[in-house]
Design a protein around this motif. Structure first.
Motif, PDB file in Angstrom:
ATOM      1  N   GLY A   7      -7.881  -3.686  -6.871  1.00  0.00           N
ATOM      2  CA  GLY A   7      -7.312  -2.568  -7.302  1.00  0.00           C
ATOM      3  C   GLY A   7      -5.795  -2.776  -7.474  1.00  0.00           C
ATOM      4  O   GLY A   7      -5.231  -1.384  -8.865  1.00  0.00           O
ATOM      5  N   GLY A  48      -8.584  -7.976  -2.895  1.00  0.00           N
ATOM      6  CA  GLY A  48      -9.659  -7.975  -2.638  1.00  0.00           C
ATOM      7  C   GLY A  48     -10.659  -6.836  -3.394  1.00  0.00           C
ATOM      8  O   GLY A  48     -11.655  -7.382  -3.919  1.00  0.00           O
ATOM      9  N   ASN A  49     -10.319  -5.611  -2.927  1.00  0.00           N
ATOM     10  CA  ASN A  49     -10.941  -4.338  -3.803  1.00  0.00           C
ATOM     11  C   ASN A  49     -10.413  -4.123  -5.061  1.00  0.00           C
ATOM     12  O   ASN A  49     -11.148  -3.248  -6.257  1.00  0.00           O
ATOM     13  CB  ASN A  49     -10.447  -2.986  -2.760  1.00  0.00           C
ATOM     14  CG  ASN A  49     -12.174  -2.719  -2.493  1.00  0.00           C
ATOM     15  OD1 ASN A  49     -12.931  -2.174  -3.393  1.00  0.00           O
ATOM     16  ND2 ASN A  49     -11.622  -0.866  -2.284  1.00  0.00           N
ATOM     17  N   THR A  70       1.909  -9.403  -0.352  1.00  0.00           N
ATOM     18  CA  THR A  70       1.146  -8.639  -0.833  1.00  0.00           C
ATOM     19  C   THR A  70       1.784  -7.479   1.247  1.00  0.00           C
ATOM     20  O   THR A  70       1.806  -6.229   1.042  1.00  0.00           O
ATOM     21  CB  THR A  70      -0.051  -8.626  -0.880  1.00  0.00           C
ATOM     22  OG1 THR A  70      -0.387  -9.643  -0.375  1.00  0.00           O
ATOM     23  CG2 THR A  70      -0.737  -8.429  -2.388  1.00  0.00           C
ATOM     24  N   LYS A 130       0.771  -1.132   0.050  1.00  0.00           N
ATOM     25  CA  LYS A 130      -0.297   0.116   0.151  1.00  0.00           C
ATOM     26  C   LYS A 130       0.822   0.972  -0.451  1.00  0.00           C
ATOM     27  O   LYS A 130       0.033   2.017   0.018  1.00  0.00           O
ATOM     28  CB  LYS A 130      -0.889  -0.081   1.057  1.00  0.00           C
ATOM     29  CG  LYS A 130      -1.754  -0.863   1.303  1.00  0.00           C
ATOM     30  CD  LYS A 130      -2.844  -1.062   0.165  1.00  0.00           C
ATOM     31  CE  LYS A 130      -3.996  -1.403   0.312  1.00  0.00           C
ATOM     32  NZ  LYS A 130      -4.271  -3.327   0.326  1.00  0.00           N
ATOM     33  N   HIS A 181      -2.662 -12.932   3.090  1.00  0.00           N
ATOM     34  CA  HIS A 181      -3.195 -12.590   1.875  1.00  0.00           C
ATOM     35  C   HIS A 181      -2.705 -13.640   0.932  1.00  0.00           C
ATOM     36  O   HIS A 181      -2.160 -13.732  -0.149  1.00  0.00           O
ATOM     37  CB  HIS A 181      -3.298 -11.495   1.605  1.00  0.00           C
ATOM     38  CG  HIS A 181      -3.772 -10.432   2.577  1.00  0.00           C
ATOM     39  ND1 HIS A 181      -3.066 -10.193   3.761  1.00  0.00           N
ATOM     40  CD2 HIS A 181      -4.919 -10.438   3.086  1.00  0.00           C
ATOM     41  CE1 HIS A 181      -3.434 -10.255   5.435  1.00  0.00           C
ATOM     42  NE2 HIS A 181      -4.872 -10.123   4.529  1.00  0.00           N
ATOM     43  N   ALA A 186      -7.575  -8.855   5.590  1.00  0.00           N
ATOM     44  CA  ALA A 186      -7.398  -7.027   4.286  1.00  0.00           C
ATOM     45  C   ALA A 186      -8.236  -7.542   2.308  1.00  0.00           C
ATOM     46  O   ALA A 186      -8.460  -7.063   2.304  1.00  0.00           O
ATOM     47  CB  ALA A 186      -5.680  -7.063   3.895  1.00  0.00           C
ATOM     48  N   CYS A 226       2.243 -13.646   4.883  1.00  0.00           N
ATOM     49  CA  CYS A 226       0.965 -13.630   5.708  1.00  0.00           C
ATOM     50  C   CYS A 226      -0.116 -13.937   5.148  1.00  0.00           C
ATOM     51  O   CYS A 226      -0.105 -14.640   3.799  1.00  0.00           O
ATOM     52  CB  CYS A 226       0.925 -11.678   5.412  1.00  0.00           C
ATOM     53  SG  CYS A 226      -0.350 -11.241   3.595  1.00  0.00           S
TER      54      CYS A 226
HETATM   55  C1  LIG Z   1      -5.175  -4.799  -0.367  1.00  0.00           C
HETATM   56  C2  LIG Z   1      -4.551  -5.263   0.420  1.00  0.00           C
HETATM   57  C3  LIG Z   1      -4.975  -6.668  -0.742  1.00  0.00           C
HETATM   58  C4  LIG Z   1      -5.478  -6.350  -1.421  1.00  0.00           C
HETATM   59  O1  LIG Z   1      -5.427  -5.727  -2.542  1.00  0.00           O
HETATM   60  P1  LIG Z   1      -6.638  -5.041  -3.206  1.00  0.00           P
HETATM   61  O2  LIG Z   1      -6.215  -3.852  -4.232  1.00  0.00           O
HETATM   62  O3  LIG Z   1      -7.665  -4.582  -2.365  1.00  0.00           O
HETATM   63  O4  LIG Z   1      -7.206  -5.913  -4.316  1.00  0.00           O
HETATM   64  C5  LIG Z   1      -3.960  -7.856  -0.341  1.00  0.00           C
HETATM   65  N1  LIG Z   1      -3.035  -8.461   0.595  1.00  0.00           N
HETATM   66  C6  LIG Z   1      -2.583  -7.204   1.236  1.00  0.00           C
HETATM   67  C7  LIG Z   1      -1.377  -7.616   2.302  1.00  0.00           C
HETATM   68  C8  LIG Z   1      -3.440  -5.740   1.490  1.00  0.00           C
HETATM   69  O5  LIG Z   1      -3.016  -4.565   2.256  1.00  0.00           O
END
Ligand SMILES: *Cc1c(COP(=O)(O)O)cnc(C)c1O
Length: 462
Positions: A275, A272-273, A409, A140, A381, A333, A379
């Motif tokens: 982006g 997730g979202n 991520t 992020k 994700h 997340a 993590c």
């Molecule tokens: C935000 C996030 C995601 C997902 O990213 P999106 O852009 O929302 O699809 C995946 N893994 C982690 C650790 C995140 O913080």
């Protein structure tokens, strides 16, 4: 190359027709345009915006010249170019004044060959891009440095912005809080109460953001933040804001650079979202358009089965998309049922012969543990992405010789509660296959030695 800044009156196109090298446009109506420093998040019909670049201006350097420039700048101490994002400034926000850049030298994360894990799965070339080895521990940061820099420039230019705010599943708020604090800009974050990890909660608290823990889920926090952004002079920092995508897209460019501009066969990324998957594709789009790379990798987006609206849509050939109510998942997340960037993501997956795969709670936990055993520290994700990748390998979709990059991520240390419970065999509904709880013994040499030798023999056969 053209080096015109906003307000540069020596330009033949100065005054009202000042030349801009990037601008927003609607993803639906490409003629609906906005200046890059306007406070605008959506088009008239509600569609998302995207940042468009003047590619002809960027063609004033040859592909070889760009490559040389990017490599020279990486990790350099020449501010701000040592940042993985700002080393590509001309491709990100060319008109931003350097003095407004708020950077913590994000990006340039390690991409490494996961030799043992790959071998155990039957893959010769499995690579992990560790996007979580970053200032606030997740990718992020890549987008937030761009957004907060633009906010700093807007405030310097007299725009009325009281504060920046986001709804978050944890990592966005950590990044926003850090970058806003560095720039002395007030930050407000809305978190779903009890649904982010302790590490993620303490990050914005420590950085001095105004932290709200609301009795709702992420989608509920999103509704609140959109209202304060609309009515109360608050600037919206969620990934609906396409400035963030411009920073995040550099990860695709960085991966190409890490491989000496040779594209891998597969990129696997959790969504997730949505982006980030859109951003990944956007970075690669620019590489292809500007001639720095030739090959199109395939992109696999991985979703948690508990929050899988894109997967369900993929099953129907992307003909329809229906938001769902996201159920709880260890991959907190990405517990999102109504992803804001779904249109961009579907478009991206169509361009990159994309696949969507899902992972159950059991699958993501075991994949994390398997990979951790080979020296990683994932993590949940990333666990979703690893589990999806493992499925694609066992189905033969990904083949032994393919070069595969999994985008990790976030840093595993942000999510230790899940790992602790895994190794204590306390994850509800999941039977840990590789638990490794600490061995508790009195401190007596003979007992310790006997047990130690037994463990070495049992586990490693020696
Ligand atoms: C935000 C996030 C995601 C997902 O990213 P999106 O852009 O929302 O699809 C995946 N893994 C982690 C650790 C995140 O913080």
């Amino acid at each position: 190359m053209a080096n015109l800044r906003p307000g540069d009156d020596s330009s033949p196109e100065s005054g009202l027709e000042r030349r801009r090298r990037s601008w927003f446009r609607s993803i639906h109506d490409h003629d609906e345009r906005y200046e890059i420093d306007e406070i605008v998040y959506r088009a008239k019909d509600g569609a998302l915006l995207e940042v468009v670049h003047d590619l002809d201006a960027l063609r004033e350097l040859s592909p070889e010249e760009w490559k040389r420039k990017f490599v020279e700048r990486s990790h350099s101490s020449q501010w701000p170019y040592g940042s993985g994002v700002w080393g590509k400034k001309e491709w990100v926000l060319p008109d931003l004044a350097d003095e407004n850049i708020v950077s913590m030298y994000e990006g340039n994360t390690n991409l490494f060959w996961a030799e043992r894990y790959g071998r155990e799965l039957g893959l010769d070339e499995l690579w992990i891009k560790q996007c979580g080895n970053s200032h606030t521990g997740s990718f992020k940061d890549l987008g937030m440095t761009v957004l907060v820099s633009m906010v700093k420039e807007m405030i310097a230019g007299g725009k009325q912005i009281r504060a920046v705010a986001c709804a978050s599943t944890g990592d966005t708020s950590a990044a926003l809080a850090a970058y806003a604090a560095a720039a002395s800009i007030p930050a407000v974050v809305f978190l779903p109460r009890g649904k982010v990890s302790l590490a993620q909660l303490i990050q914005p608290v420590a950085n001095g953001a105004i932290v709200f823990a609301l009795d709702t889920d992420f989608d509920g926090c999103m509704e609140i933040v959109q209202q304060v952004a609309e009515r109360d002079g608050i600037y919206l920092a969620n990934s609906m804001n396409s400035l963030r995508i411009e920073g995040q897209k550099t990860v695709g460019i960085e991966i190409a650079q890490d491989f000496d501009w040779e594209m891998p066969d597969w990129m696997v990324i959790p969504g997730g979202n949505l982006g980030n998957v859109s951003a990944l594709a956007k970075g690669i789009d620019m590489l292809l358009e500007l001639g720095l790379a030739k090959k199109r990798p395939r992109i696999a987006c991985a979703q948690a089965q508990s929050a899988n609206p894109l997967y369900l849509s993929y099953q129907r050939g992307f003909e329809v998309f229906e938001p769902i109510h996201a159920r709880p998942t260890l991959a907190t997340a990405i517990q999102i049922g109504n992803p804001v960037s779904v249109e961009k993501a579907i478009d991206a997956l169509r361009r990159y012969d994309g696949i969507v795969e899902q992972a159950s709670e059991e699958e993501l936990a075991q994949a994390c543990a398997r990979a951790d055993r080979t020296g990683l520290f994932n993590c949940p994700h990333t666990g979703v992405a690893l589990a999806a990748m493992e499925k694609l390998v066992s189905r033969g979709e990904i083949r032994r010789g393919d070069r595969v990059v999994v985008l990790s991520t976030a840093h595993g240390l942000k999510f230790i509660d899940f790992k602790v419970r895994y190794h204590e065999m306390r994850l509800e509904g999941i039977e840990s296959q590789l638990p490794n709880p600490p061995i508790e013994l009195p401190a007596r040499y003979e007992d310790v030695r006997d047990r130690m030798l037994r463990e070495i023999e049992q586990r490693f056969g020696r």
